[in-house]
Design a protein around this motif. Structure first.
Motif, PDB file in Angstrom:
ATOM      1  N   GLY A  78       6.753  -0.030  -9.009  1.00  0.00           N
ATOM      2  CA  GLY A  78       6.878   1.383  -8.656  1.00  0.00           C
ATOM      3  C   GLY A  78       5.771   2.199  -9.298  1.00  0.00           C
ATOM      4  O   GLY A  78       5.283   1.867 -10.382  1.00  0.00           O
ATOM      5  N   ARG A  79       5.385   3.253  -8.620  1.00  0.00           N
ATOM      6  CA  ARG A  79       4.378   4.157  -9.183  1.00  0.00           C
ATOM      7  C   ARG A  79       4.993   5.468  -9.655  1.00  0.00           C
ATOM      8  O   ARG A  79       4.307   6.383 -10.109  1.00  0.00           O
ATOM      9  CB  ARG A  79       3.303   4.450  -8.133  1.00  0.00           C
ATOM     10  CG  ARG A  79       2.353   3.293  -7.899  1.00  0.00           C
ATOM     11  CD  ARG A  79       1.263   3.667  -6.920  1.00  0.00           C
ATOM     12  NE  ARG A  79       1.399   2.983  -5.644  1.00  0.00           N
ATOM     13  CZ  ARG A  79       0.841   3.375  -4.507  1.00  0.00           C
ATOM     14  NH1 ARG A  79       0.100   4.466  -4.486  1.00  0.00           N
ATOM     15  NH2 ARG A  79       1.017   2.691  -3.394  1.00  0.00           N
ATOM     16  N   ALA A  88       9.879   0.826 -14.037  1.00  0.00           N
ATOM     17  CA  ALA A  88       9.170   1.149 -12.788  1.00  0.00           C
ATOM     18  C   ALA A  88       8.001   0.188 -12.571  1.00  0.00           C
ATOM     19  O   ALA A  88       7.826  -0.352 -11.477  1.00  0.00           O
ATOM     20  CB  ALA A  88       8.681   2.589 -12.814  1.00  0.00           C
ATOM     21  N   ARG A  89       7.223  -0.031 -13.623  1.00  0.00           N
ATOM     22  CA  ARG A  89       6.087  -0.958 -13.520  1.00  0.00           C
ATOM     23  C   ARG A  89       6.544  -2.372 -13.143  1.00  0.00           C
ATOM     24  O   ARG A  89       5.886  -3.074 -12.383  1.00  0.00           O
ATOM     25  CB  ARG A  89       5.355  -1.027 -14.858  1.00  0.00           C
ATOM     26  CG  ARG A  89       4.330   0.065 -15.071  1.00  0.00           C
ATOM     27  CD  ARG A  89       3.641  -0.240 -16.380  1.00  0.00           C
ATOM     28  NE  ARG A  89       2.647   0.751 -16.715  1.00  0.00           N
ATOM     29  CZ  ARG A  89       2.157   0.884 -17.953  1.00  0.00           C
ATOM     30  NH1 ARG A  89       2.590   0.097 -18.926  1.00  0.00           N
ATOM     31  NH2 ARG A  89       1.245   1.782 -18.209  1.00  0.00           N
ATOM     32  N   GLU A 127       0.819  -1.225   0.000  1.00  0.00           N
ATOM     33  CA  GLU A 127       0.000   0.000   0.000  1.00  0.00           C
ATOM     34  C   GLU A 127       0.846   1.266   0.000  1.00  0.00           C
ATOM     35  O   GLU A 127       0.334   2.372  -0.221  1.00  0.00           O
ATOM     36  CB  GLU A 127      -0.951  -0.001   1.212  1.00  0.00           C
ATOM     37  CG  GLU A 127      -0.314   0.293   2.565  1.00  0.00           C
ATOM     38  CD  GLU A 127       0.299  -0.920   3.256  1.00  0.00           C
ATOM     39  OE1 GLU A 127       0.543  -0.825   4.474  1.00  0.00           O
ATOM     40  OE2 GLU A 127       0.527  -1.949   2.594  1.00  0.00           O
ATOM     41  N   ILE A 128       2.155   1.148   0.268  1.00  0.00           N
ATOM     42  CA  ILE A 128       3.036   2.320   0.296  1.00  0.00           C
ATOM     43  C   ILE A 128       3.740   2.443  -1.050  1.00  0.00           C
ATOM     44  O   ILE A 128       4.346   1.483  -1.539  1.00  0.00           O
ATOM     45  CB  ILE A 128       4.072   2.213   1.437  1.00  0.00           C
ATOM     46  CG1 ILE A 128       3.370   2.071   2.793  1.00  0.00           C
ATOM     47  CG2 ILE A 128       4.972   3.449   1.452  1.00  0.00           C
ATOM     48  CD1 ILE A 128       4.314   1.791   3.955  1.00  0.00           C
ATOM     49  N   GLU A 129       3.681   3.625  -1.648  1.00  0.00           N
ATOM     50  CA  GLU A 129       4.308   3.857  -2.954  1.00  0.00           C
ATOM     51  C   GLU A 129       5.814   3.695  -2.875  1.00  0.00           C
ATOM     52  O   GLU A 129       6.457   4.150  -1.926  1.00  0.00           O
ATOM     53  CB  GLU A 129       3.966   5.269  -3.446  1.00  0.00           C
ATOM     54  CG  GLU A 129       4.562   5.586  -4.807  1.00  0.00           C
ATOM     55  CD  GLU A 129       4.221   6.993  -5.304  1.00  0.00           C
ATOM     56  OE1 GLU A 129       5.042   7.554  -6.041  1.00  0.00           O
ATOM     57  OE2 GLU A 129       3.135   7.513  -4.946  1.00  0.00           O
ATOM     58  N   GLY A 133       1.208   6.535 -16.718  1.00  0.00           N
ATOM     59  CA  GLY A 133       0.736   6.469 -15.338  1.00  0.00           C
ATOM     60  C   GLY A 133       1.837   6.420 -14.294  1.00  0.00           C
ATOM     61  O   GLY A 133       1.582   6.108 -13.130  1.00  0.00           O
ATOM     62  N   ILE A 134       3.067   6.724 -14.716  1.00  0.00           N
ATOM     63  CA  ILE A 134       4.204   6.729 -13.800  1.00  0.00           C
ATOM     64  C   ILE A 134       4.621   8.178 -13.538  1.00  0.00           C
ATOM     65  O   ILE A 134       4.998   8.903 -14.469  1.00  0.00           O
ATOM     66  CB  ILE A 134       5.398   5.930 -14.388  1.00  0.00           C
ATOM     67  CG1 ILE A 134       5.005   4.474 -14.635  1.00  0.00           C
ATOM     68  CG2 ILE A 134       6.627   6.026 -13.486  1.00  0.00           C
ATOM     69  CD1 ILE A 134       4.648   3.677 -13.394  1.00  0.00           C
ATOM     70  N   ALA A 135       4.549   8.592 -12.286  1.00  0.00           N
ATOM     71  CA  ALA A 135       4.942   9.955 -11.923  1.00  0.00           C
ATOM     72  C   ALA A 135       6.446  10.135 -12.095  1.00  0.00           C
ATOM     73  O   ALA A 135       7.219   9.182 -11.955  1.00  0.00           O
ATOM     74  CB  ALA A 135       4.540  10.247 -10.480  1.00  0.00           C
ATOM     75  N   VAL A 136       6.856  11.365 -12.402  1.00  0.00           N
ATOM     76  CA  VAL A 136       8.277  11.681 -12.598  1.00  0.00           C
ATOM     77  C   VAL A 136       8.661  12.794 -11.638  1.00  0.00           C
ATOM     78  O   VAL A 136       8.061  13.873 -11.648  1.00  0.00           O
ATOM     79  CB  VAL A 136       8.562  12.124 -14.050  1.00  0.00           C
ATOM     80  CG1 VAL A 136      10.058  12.357 -14.253  1.00  0.00           C
ATOM     81  CG2 VAL A 136       8.036  11.102 -15.049  1.00  0.00           C
ATOM     82  N   ARG A 137       9.682  12.515 -10.804  1.00  0.00           N
ATOM     83  CA  ARG A 137      10.149  13.521  -9.836  1.00  0.00           C
ATOM     84  C   ARG A 137      11.674  13.616  -9.914  1.00  0.00           C
ATOM     85  O   ARG A 137      12.379  12.911  -9.197  1.00  0.00           O
ATOM     86  CB  ARG A 137       9.718  13.132  -8.420  1.00  0.00           C
ATOM     87  CG  ARG A 137       8.214  12.877  -8.256  1.00  0.00           C
ATOM     88  CD  ARG A 137       7.841  12.576  -6.812  1.00  0.00           C
ATOM     89  NE  ARG A 137       6.449  12.154  -6.700  1.00  0.00           N
ATOM     90  CZ  ARG A 137       6.060  10.892  -6.490  1.00  0.00           C
ATOM     91  NH1 ARG A 137       6.964   9.912  -6.343  1.00  0.00           N
ATOM     92  NH2 ARG A 137       4.782  10.581  -6.397  1.00  0.00           N
TER      93      ARG A 137
END
Length: 243
Positions: free
Chosen positions: A179-180, A174-175, A156-158, A201-205
């Protein structure tokens, strides 16, 4: 909106990874905080970046060789000693007790790439669950085995892999590890890759974004978020650009 994560708190203007740096990050209006954790000799989860205390404190030695009582005697004010006086190294629990009553998000980076910390993942996950913060925390690391372990402990934790070299189709990678998001070095992520990842659908930071022109670039492409040592500068620029 591109979210702003304060890297080690407001590390450009306050002592990194300290509570006063985290307080400043909240004051600036940043959406999130990034911090680093590892284990002390007596198994406490400590917030500090380096393997040793040499650079950021008045002490010397490896974090893993110091117990919590010894760590608590150190002054972590680093290069800001003349400005802010003495400040200590916090534990993750001290941080979470404060953090839980804020609106912030948090990226916890597990520093276990060089010195494997047996039990670090379990202790961090336990603490996140203890304060019911699963929805507000991302677990990241350069050690991708570590974050996969975290996912298995707490799906449940990203989780998000950090990387500094070019990666082919990072959204697919990532998938593959559940990873999200991806946390790439700013140097290895193009505008096209940002768009492709987000479309998948994968965030980028990206990290660590301190230059105003690079901040503008990321705001313009509506990047998910970025990490910066200067959250106030980033928040002011975002307001100015009205994005």
């Amino acid at each position: 909106m591109t979210q702003i994560f304060a890297h080690r708190g407001s590390a450009g203007t306050y002592p990194e990874n300290t509570m006063i740096s985290f307080h400043e990050a909240l004051r600036t209006g940043a959406e999130g905080i990034e911090l680093d954790v590892q284990l002390s000799k007596d198994g406490q989860v400590v917030i500090i970046h380096d393997e040793t205390v040499d650079r950021t404190t008045n002490g010397k030695g490896y974090v893993k060789d110091l117990n919590m009582d010894e760590i608590k005697t150190l002054n972590a004010s680093h290069k800001f000693a003349n400005k802010y006086g003495k400040t200590g190294i916090p534990t993750l629990e001290e941080f979470l007790l404060w953090f839980k009553d804020t609106p912030l998000l948090c990226n916890i980076e597990l520093k276990n790439g060089f010195q494997p910390s047996m039990g670090l993942e379990e202790k961090v996950v336990h603490m996140i669950r203890k304060y019911n913060l699963q929805e507000r925390i991302v677990l990241s690391s350069f050690n991708h085995y570590s974050i996969v372990h975290c996912f298995r402990l707490a799906p449940e934790i990203e989780i998000a892999p950090i990387y500094s070299n070019g990666l082919f189709m990072p959204w697919i990678y990532a998938r593959s590890i559940r990873g999200r998001a991806i946390h790439p070095s700013l140097k290895v992520i193009s505008d096209g890759m940002i768009a492709e990842s987000m479309n998948a659908g994968i965030a980028v930071r990206p990290y660590t974004v301190n230059d105003e022109s690079q901040m503008k670039r990321l705001f313009k492409v509506k990047c998910s978020a970025f990490f910066t040592d200067f959250p106030q500068k980033a928040v002011n620029l975002r307001k100015k650009m009205n994005v």
